[in-house]
Design a protein around this motif. Sequence first.
Motif, PDB file in Angstrom:
ATOM      1  N   ARG A  20       0.843  -1.201   0.000  1.00 47.39           N
ATOM      2  CA  ARG A  20       0.000   0.000   0.000  1.00 47.39           C
ATOM      3  C   ARG A  20       0.879   1.253   0.000  1.00 47.39           C
ATOM      4  NH1 ARG A  20      -5.293   1.310   1.362  1.00 47.39           N
ATOM      5  NH2 ARG A  20      -5.824  -0.802   1.983  1.00 47.39           N
ATOM      6  N   LEU A  23       2.394   1.891  -3.473  1.00 47.93           N
ATOM      7  CA  LEU A  23       1.455   2.557  -4.372  1.00 47.93           C
ATOM      8  C   LEU A  23       1.345   4.039  -4.023  1.00 47.93           C
ATOM      9  CD1 LEU A  23      -1.421  -0.088  -4.629  1.00 47.93           C
ATOM     10  CD2 LEU A  23       0.378   0.382  -6.298  1.00 47.93           C
ATOM     11  N   HIS A  26       4.135   6.274  -5.173  1.00 53.06           N
ATOM     12  CA  HIS A  26       4.111   6.536  -6.610  1.00 53.06           C
ATOM     13  C   HIS A  26       2.833   7.244  -7.058  1.00 53.06           C
ATOM     14  CE1 HIS A  26       7.814   4.436  -7.578  1.00 53.06           C
ATOM     15  NE2 HIS A  26       7.486   3.613  -6.593  1.00 53.06           N
ATOM     16  N   VAL A  28      -0.252   6.179  -7.035  1.00 51.81           N
ATOM     17  CA  VAL A  28      -1.131   5.287  -7.789  1.00 51.81           C
ATOM     18  C   VAL A  28      -2.230   4.781  -6.864  1.00 51.81           C
ATOM     19  CG1 VAL A  28      -1.236   3.107  -9.079  1.00 51.81           C
ATOM     20  CG2 VAL A  28       0.773   4.586  -9.278  1.00 51.81           C
ATOM     21  N   THR A  29      -3.479   4.933  -7.299  1.00 48.23           N
ATOM     22  CA  THR A  29      -4.582   4.436  -6.483  1.00 48.23           C
ATOM     23  C   THR A  29      -4.716   2.925  -6.662  1.00 48.23           C
ATOM     24  OG1 THR A  29      -6.263   4.663  -8.202  1.00 48.23           O
ATOM     25  CG2 THR A  29      -5.844   6.608  -6.797  1.00 48.23           C
ATOM     26  N   ILE A  30      -5.389   2.299  -5.705  1.00 47.13           N
ATOM     27  CA  ILE A  30      -5.649   0.861  -5.792  1.00 47.13           C
ATOM     28  C   ILE A  30      -6.445   0.555  -7.048  1.00 47.13           C
ATOM     29  CG2 ILE A  30      -6.924  -1.041  -4.722  1.00 47.13           C
ATOM     30  CD1 ILE A  30      -6.151   0.216  -1.991  1.00 47.13           C
ATOM     31  N   GLU A  32      -6.664   2.293  -9.869  1.00 47.37           N
ATOM     32  CA  GLU A  32      -5.840   2.493 -11.058  1.00 47.37           C
ATOM     33  C   GLU A  32      -4.896   1.303 -11.277  1.00 47.37           C
ATOM     34  OE1 GLU A  32      -2.943   5.968 -12.887  1.00 47.37           O
ATOM     35  OE2 GLU A  32      -3.287   5.904 -10.727  1.00 47.37           O
ATOM     36  N   TRP A  33      -4.211   0.878 -10.208  1.00 51.02           N
ATOM     37  CA  TRP A  33      -3.276  -0.247 -10.323  1.00 51.02           C
ATOM     38  C   TRP A  33      -4.021  -1.506 -10.748  1.00 51.02           C
ATOM     39  CZ3 TRP A  33      -2.437  -5.122  -8.650  1.00 51.02           C
ATOM     40  CH2 TRP A  33      -1.171  -5.655  -8.855  1.00 51.02           C
ATOM     41  N   VAL A  36      -5.068  -1.333 -14.517  1.00 52.01           N
ATOM     42  CA  VAL A  36      -3.908  -1.469 -15.412  1.00 52.01           C
ATOM     43  C   VAL A  36      -3.426  -2.915 -15.472  1.00 52.01           C
ATOM     44  CG1 VAL A  36      -1.461  -0.856 -15.636  1.00 52.01           C
ATOM     45  CG2 VAL A  36      -3.158   0.924 -15.246  1.00 52.01           C
ATOM     46  N   HIS A  37      -3.540  -3.631 -14.340  1.00 52.01           N
ATOM     47  CA  HIS A  37      -3.050  -5.007 -14.279  1.00 52.01           C
ATOM     48  C   HIS A  37      -4.136  -6.052 -14.518  1.00 52.01           C
ATOM     49  CE1 HIS A  37       0.322  -2.868 -12.471  1.00 52.01           C
ATOM     50  NE2 HIS A  37       1.040  -3.869 -12.923  1.00 52.01           N
ATOM     51  N   LEU A  66       1.579  -7.911  -6.884  1.00 52.63           N
ATOM     52  CA  LEU A  66       1.898  -6.905  -5.870  1.00 52.63           C
ATOM     53  C   LEU A  66       3.162  -7.226  -5.083  1.00 52.63           C
ATOM     54  CD1 LEU A  66      -1.684  -6.325  -4.440  1.00 52.63           C
ATOM     55  CD2 LEU A  66      -0.228  -4.542  -5.452  1.00 52.63           C
TER      56      LEU A  66
END
Length: 97
Positions: A20, A23, A26, A28-30, A32-33, A36-37, A66
């Motif tokens: 957490r 993220l 950087h 990056v929200t949960i 968003e990550w 993207v994945h 993760l």
Amino acid sequence: MLEYERRFGMPSLRTPTEARAWLLRHGVTITEWAHVHGFKPSVVASLLAGRSQGNWGEAHQAAIALGLRLPPAPDEEHPLASAQSQAAQLNHGGVPS
């Protein structure tokens, strides 16, 4: 690649709190990550909150991505590999061995 792995050649797992924080560092929200994945945000959120250990299915794949879990060894046969190959043979008109 995690910092420990870079230094010592061995993988080091992150805790949910560390993942957490990674993220957050950087920006990056949960959600968003996860998008993207290719994971559901609720699955990733459950992992990072400690509600899921990532033992099966999508949670398992997200935990690996993760850095919460190690991936299986490349030379290790998947537990369903023989069943999947038999199903493929049947779907193509073959006879299972």
